[in-house]
Design an enzyme around this catalytic site. Sequence first.
Site, PDB file in Angstrom:
ATOM      1  N   ARG A   1       0.894  -1.280  -0.088  1.00  0.00           N
ATOM      2  CA  ARG A   1       0.065   0.156  -0.069  1.00  0.00           C
ATOM      3  C   ARG A   1       0.921   1.078   0.005  1.00  0.00           C
ATOM      4  NH1 ARG A   1      -1.371   1.627   4.619  1.00  0.00           N
ATOM      5  NH2 ARG A   1      -2.303  -0.374   5.258  1.00  0.00           N
TER       6      ARG A   1
ATOM      7  N   ASP B   1      -7.233  19.691 -13.854  1.00  0.00           N
ATOM      8  CA  ASP B   1      -7.561  18.377 -14.209  1.00  0.00           C
ATOM      9  C   ASP B   1      -7.154  18.236 -15.826  1.00  0.00           C
ATOM     10  OD1 ASP B   1      -8.721  16.059 -15.416  1.00  0.00           O
ATOM     11  OD2 ASP B   1     -10.597  16.384 -14.200  1.00  0.00           O
TER      12      ASP B   1
ATOM     13  N   LYS C   1      -7.908   7.257 -19.330  1.00  0.00           N
ATOM     14  CA  LYS C   1      -8.074   7.887 -20.643  1.00  0.00           C
ATOM     15  C   LYS C   1      -7.019   7.863 -21.377  1.00  0.00           C
ATOM     16  CE  LYS C   1     -11.963   8.693 -18.701  1.00  0.00           C
ATOM     17  NZ  LYS C   1     -12.290   9.869 -17.770  1.00  0.00           N
TER      18      LYS C   1
HETATM   19  C1  LIG Z   1     -12.951  10.066 -16.521  1.00  0.00           C
HETATM   20  C2  LIG Z   1     -12.591  11.355 -15.971  1.00  0.00           C
HETATM   21  C3  LIG Z   1     -12.378  11.480 -14.397  1.00  0.00           C
HETATM   22  C4  LIG Z   1     -12.619  10.445 -13.700  1.00  0.00           C
HETATM   23  O1  LIG Z   1     -11.597   9.687 -13.764  1.00  0.00           O
HETATM   24  P1  LIG Z   1     -11.726   7.913 -13.231  1.00  0.00           P
HETATM   25  O2  LIG Z   1     -10.405   7.406 -13.610  1.00  0.00           O
HETATM   26  O3  LIG Z   1     -13.094   7.508 -14.084  1.00  0.00           O
HETATM   27  O4  LIG Z   1     -12.305   8.061 -11.618  1.00  0.00           O
HETATM   28  C5  LIG Z   1     -12.189  12.977 -14.084  1.00  0.00           C
HETATM   29  N1  LIG Z   1     -11.821  13.860 -15.034  1.00  0.00           N
HETATM   30  C6  LIG Z   1     -11.986  13.624 -16.324  1.00  0.00           C
HETATM   31  C7  LIG Z   1     -11.783  15.003 -16.990  1.00  0.00           C
HETATM   32  C8  LIG Z   1     -12.400  12.527 -16.762  1.00  0.00           C
HETATM   33  O5  LIG Z   1     -12.605  12.459 -18.105  1.00  0.00           O
END
Ligand SMILES: *Cc1c(COP(=O)(O)O)cnc(C)c1O
Length: 379
Positions: free
Chosen positions: A46, A170, A195
């Site tokens: 962890r 983000d 992604k």
């Molecule tokens: C998918 C996504 C998230 C969340 O990520 P997860 O891996 O699904 O928890 C956050 N911000 C954006 C812009 C996303 O496309």
Amino acid sequence: MNFATIAIHAGVEPDPTTGAIMTPIYQTSTYVQESPGKHKGYEYSRTHNPTRTALQNALAALENGTHGICFASGLAATDAVLKLFRPGDEIIATNDIYGGSYRIMKKIFEAFGLVFHFVDMSDISNIESAITNKTKLVWIETPTNPLLKLIDIEAVCNLCKEKKILTAVDNTFASPYLQNPLDLGADIVMHSVTKYLGGHSDTVMGALITSNDELARQLAFIQNASGAVPGPQDCFLVLRGIKTLHIRMQRHCENAMKVAQWLENHPKVGKVYYPGLLSHTGHELAQKQMKDFGGMLSFELKGDVYEQAVRTMERLQLFSLGESLGGVESLCTHPASMTHASIPKEEREKVGLKDTLIRLSVGIEDVEDLIADLEQAID
Ligand SMILES: *Cc1c(COP(=O)(O)O)cnc(C)c1O
């Protein structure tokens, strides 16, 4: 070193025990100690795992940061950032952020006393007027989803630095290939690694990157104390994915530009939202802040008939209907009935989200095949 070289080499050293060029999947929970407290830097998975360490170092390098910290999902990474704050602290976030980010802020952390303000950050004066002496963080997402609006990262970070407010970006939609927020003054970069970084729609993971030692210490503490860590197998898959990030992104951008231009000239298509188009409101800013314009775009059908959008999406063959993005295969999403269905129609229209808006994650297939698929579906 330049990006392509970093993508292939950063963080990855030949395995010290065998010389294996690829980092092994250290599928272990614990590590044998020579005598109590005498170990090789690894005690429990962890806290540390060698496969995860390699990935964390690679991600830090890709974002020009010094610390990478991985989580079990993008939202677990966001969760860790929000745990830096205390009841009464105020956070300003982009008004059209990812739905799950909105949900964790409003439905989880608001109950613990954090106060959120959601503002349209394409106009920086909206941030200025939301700042109070309790503001601790500004959370930026750019380009936004699904309308691909652009926010000036450098301008927002300059404003926040003056006022000693942290900034987090983000960077999921852009990926580190297109945009490096730390270079523009941000304190923390967040990724849904699920992604573009993973890139093959086979892993769910998140990451934070920073160059601030104290923030890194606090975030690594939360990573270990809250425990939302990814497993070594997933870390291996992402290490493998990022070796082709630059090549994939180049093709995503090339294909998305061609698809956007084709859509813009189609008589049945209304507005097309793609930062690479001259008609896009954020085009100039995108040119300044991003290396290229990305693989995400949205478009509307003329007439704004809900059923027409649904029928078009049903007829698409190569673009699979689904909610993710950033994989090698093309995907399409209908925000009005899928990701944004919980928002009433009038509210959706206020932010400019029409019922016929279709969002595409343009993959790296042959672009002529993608355009032919769109052509038969729209006609
Ligand atoms: C998918 C996504 C998230 C969340 O990520 P997860 O891996 O699904 O928890 C956050 N911000 C954006 C812009 C996303 O496309």
